[in-house]
Scaffold this motif. Structure first.
Motif, mmCIF file in Angstrom:
data_model
loop_
_atom_site.group_PDB
_atom_site.id
_atom_site.type_symbol
_atom_site.label_atom_id
_atom_site.label_comp_id
_atom_site.label_asym_id
_atom_site.label_seq_id
_atom_site.Cartn_x
_atom_site.Cartn_y
_atom_site.Cartn_z
ATOM 1 N N UNK A 188 0.822 -1.209 0.000
ATOM 2 C CA UNK A 188 0.000 0.000 0.000
ATOM 3 C C UNK A 188 0.856 1.259 0.000
ATOM 4 N N UNK A 189 1.983 1.207 0.685
ATOM 5 C CA UNK A 189 2.888 2.360 0.703
ATOM 6 C C UNK A 189 3.421 2.641 -0.705
ATOM 7 N N UNK A 190 3.875 1.598 -1.382
ATOM 8 C CA UNK A 190 4.405 1.781 -2.731
ATOM 9 C C UNK A 190 3.323 2.214 -3.707
ATOM 10 N N UNK A 191 2.144 1.611 -3.573
ATOM 11 C CA UNK A 191 1.051 1.961 -4.474
ATOM 12 C C UNK A 191 0.681 3.435 -4.331
ATOM 13 N N UNK A 192 0.649 3.926 -3.113
ATOM 14 C CA UNK A 192 0.303 5.332 -2.891
ATOM 15 C C UNK A 192 1.334 6.269 -3.520
ATOM 16 N N UNK A 193 2.596 5.811 -3.594
ATOM 17 C CA UNK A 193 3.645 6.645 -4.183
ATOM 18 C C UNK A 193 3.647 6.600 -5.707
ATOM 19 N N UNK A 194 3.285 5.452 -6.274
ATOM 20 C CA UNK A 194 3.459 5.246 -7.716
ATOM 21 C C UNK A 194 2.208 5.507 -8.542
ATOM 22 N N UNK A 195 1.029 5.419 -7.932
ATOM 23 C CA UNK A 195 -0.200 5.446 -8.736
ATOM 24 C C UNK A 195 -0.466 6.790 -9.397
ATOM 25 N N UNK A 196 0.138 7.883 -8.897
ATOM 26 C CA UNK A 196 -0.087 9.184 -9.539
ATOM 27 C C UNK A 196 0.787 9.371 -10.774
ATOM 28 N N UNK A 240 2.648 -17.280 -1.499
ATOM 29 C CA UNK A 240 2.271 -16.527 -2.706
ATOM 30 C C UNK A 240 2.935 -15.154 -2.713
ATOM 31 N N UNK A 241 3.380 -14.746 -3.915
ATOM 32 C CA UNK A 241 4.059 -13.465 -4.066
ATOM 33 C C UNK A 241 3.300 -12.605 -5.070
ATOM 34 N N UNK A 242 3.671 -11.340 -5.130
ATOM 35 C CA UNK A 242 3.088 -10.449 -6.135
ATOM 36 C C UNK A 242 4.117 -9.407 -6.551
ATOM 37 N N UNK A 243 3.851 -8.824 -7.706
ATOM 38 C CA UNK A 243 4.706 -7.773 -8.253
ATOM 39 C C UNK A 243 3.830 -6.600 -8.683
ATOM 40 N N UNK A 244 4.412 -5.424 -8.708
ATOM 41 C CA UNK A 244 3.803 -4.275 -9.369
ATOM 42 C C UNK A 244 4.602 -4.037 -10.657
ATOM 43 N N UNK A 245 3.908 -4.068 -11.778
ATOM 44 C CA UNK A 245 4.503 -3.736 -13.074
ATOM 45 C C UNK A 245 3.963 -2.369 -13.451
ATOM 46 N N UNK A 246 4.837 -1.377 -13.510
ATOM 47 C CA UNK A 246 4.417 0.017 -13.547
ATOM 48 C C UNK A 246 4.888 0.695 -14.829
ATOM 49 N N UNK A 247 3.927 1.277 -15.534
ATOM 50 C CA UNK A 247 4.202 1.986 -16.780
ATOM 51 C C UNK A 247 3.951 3.470 -16.586
ATOM 52 N N UNK A 248 4.889 4.341 -16.965
ATOM 53 C CA UNK A 248 4.689 5.780 -16.780
ATOM 54 C C UNK A 248 3.424 6.253 -17.482
ATOM 55 N N UNK A 249 2.720 7.148 -16.835
ATOM 56 C CA UNK A 249 1.490 7.697 -17.408
ATOM 57 C C UNK A 249 1.843 8.702 -18.494
ATOM 58 N N UNK A 250 1.258 8.533 -19.668
ATOM 59 C CA UNK A 250 1.483 9.470 -20.763
ATOM 60 C C UNK A 250 0.524 10.640 -20.642
ATOM 61 N N UNK A 251 0.785 11.673 -21.410
ATOM 62 C CA UNK A 251 -0.052 12.871 -21.358
ATOM 63 C C UNK A 251 -1.491 12.511 -21.704
ATOM 64 N N UNK A 252 -2.419 12.926 -20.840
ATOM 65 C CA UNK A 252 -3.837 12.661 -21.080
ATOM 66 C C UNK A 252 -4.306 11.300 -20.612
ATOM 67 N N UNK A 253 -3.412 10.483 -20.093
ATOM 68 C CA UNK A 253 -3.790 9.134 -19.643
ATOM 69 C C UNK A 253 -4.116 9.198 -18.156
ATOM 70 N N UNK A 254 -5.236 8.592 -17.778
ATOM 71 C CA UNK A 254 -5.656 8.605 -16.388
ATOM 72 C C UNK A 254 -4.904 7.549 -15.583
ATOM 73 N N UNK A 255 -4.552 7.835 -14.325
ATOM 74 C CA UNK A 255 -3.919 6.833 -13.481
ATOM 75 C C UNK A 255 -4.839 5.632 -13.279
ATOM 76 N N UNK A 256 -4.270 4.460 -13.117
ATOM 77 C CA UNK A 256 -5.090 3.279 -12.886
ATOM 78 C C UNK A 256 -4.280 2.208 -12.173
ATOM 79 N N UNK A 257 -5.014 1.314 -11.523
ATOM 80 C CA UNK A 257 -4.429 0.151 -10.877
ATOM 81 C C UNK A 257 -5.211 -1.049 -11.340
ATOM 82 N N UNK A 258 -4.516 -2.062 -11.870
ATOM 83 C CA UNK A 258 -5.201 -3.251 -12.377
ATOM 84 C C UNK A 258 -4.577 -4.482 -11.766
ATOM 85 N N UNK A 259 -5.363 -5.544 -11.741
ATOM 86 C CA UNK A 259 -4.875 -6.844 -11.309
ATOM 87 C C UNK A 259 -4.828 -7.794 -12.489
ATOM 88 N N UNK A 260 -3.843 -8.681 -12.481
ATOM 89 C CA UNK A 260 -3.761 -9.699 -13.535
ATOM 90 C C UNK A 260 -3.476 -11.045 -12.894
#
Length: 260
Positions: A188-196, A240-260
């Motif tokens: 949650x700490x990392x998500x709060x930092x990266x999602x914007x 069980x483990x998990x990863x965050x795969x993070x792509x920089x937000x481009x201009x006009x793209x809304x922030x999002x969080x998805x599960x796969x």
């Protein structure tokens, strides 16, 4: 190997053939599948198991991201917690135009990393470093707009990854393994930092299936050995483990969080 009589139980036959098959893979020193197929691999892991890596199924949950992102012309790849170099060397092969900086704090890991770099003749493009803190990460990323950062630091990811103190992270593609069993709040700490600044896709470990394996090539033999292939694919994880795969937000793209 001697011919095994047809009346010997199938399970026993598999138990005889399977170790020999794995030993052949190890002797080949060549990864047989996945995004780093063809990579030369010395065959010893500094942490976890080596067999899944040479089988090409190690963390195969991440393979779609490496394959999709292979079209991005990364100039800098930073691997923090590089171990013996599975990702550092693999990424140097997948992105032949990139310079790779591999940080590994353990001496054993660095020694094995040197071997795998030399085995793949990548000394000119893979730089091996020791400990990586925020200052080292800032320097490694610099002002590059095309960086890939891969982080596996056994719970220290919360201290390391912060776009507020490492500004270059905002423009970097990031793959980070989340060690919830060390700190339940770290995700949650990392998500709060990266999602914007990033589109964050959460990926979780899953059981291996027949189609994850690439050898033996004969489908019938692969199916026959499947129980042992799954056994050898064990990554020796605490759960069980998990990863965050993070792509920089481009201009006009809304922030999002998805599960796969």
């Amino acid at each position: 190997m001697a011919v095994i009589p047809h009346y010997v139980p199938t399970r026993f036959k598999r138990s005889v053939f399977a170790p020999g098959f794995l030993e052949q893979l190890k002797k080949s020193r060549t990864v047989v599948g996945g995004p780093f197929k063809g990579m030369r691999y010395h065959g010893k892991a500094v942490c976890g198991a080596a067999a899944p890596k040479i089988m090409g199924v190690y963390e195969c949950e991440l393979a779609p991201f490496f394959l999709k992102w292979s079209a991005i012309p990364f100039q800098h790849i930073i691997n923090v917690g590089a171990g013996e170099g599975h990702y550092a060397v693999g990424c140097a092969i997948l992105w032949p135009q990139a310079m790779v900086m591999a940080f590994e704090s353990s001496e054993e890991g660095r020694n094995l990393l040197i071997r795998n770099v030399e085995l793949n003749r990548l000394q000119s493009r893979v730089k091996i470093m020791g400990h990586c803190g925020q200052e080292e990460l800032r320097t490694a990323i610099g002002n590059s707009q095309t960086s890939l950062v891969i982080v596996d630091v056994e719970g220290a990811e919360g201290q390391l990854l912060n776009p507020a103190t490492v500004p270059g992270l905002a423009n970097a593609h990031v793959i980070v393994e989340i060690h919830d069993f060390i700190d339940q709040e770290i995700g949650e700490i990392l998500l709060s930092r990266l999602k914007s600044s990033h589109v964050v896709v959460e990926v979780r470990t899953r059981a291996r299936t027949f189609w994850d394996f690439h050898e033996p090539r004969a489908l019938s033999r692969r199916l026959w050995l499947l129980p042992y292939l799954k056994q050898y694919a064990d990554e020796l994880r605490p759960g069980p483990m998990r990863w965050f795969c993070c792509m920089p937000i481009t201009v006009g793209q809304a922030p999002s969080v998805r599960n796969e």
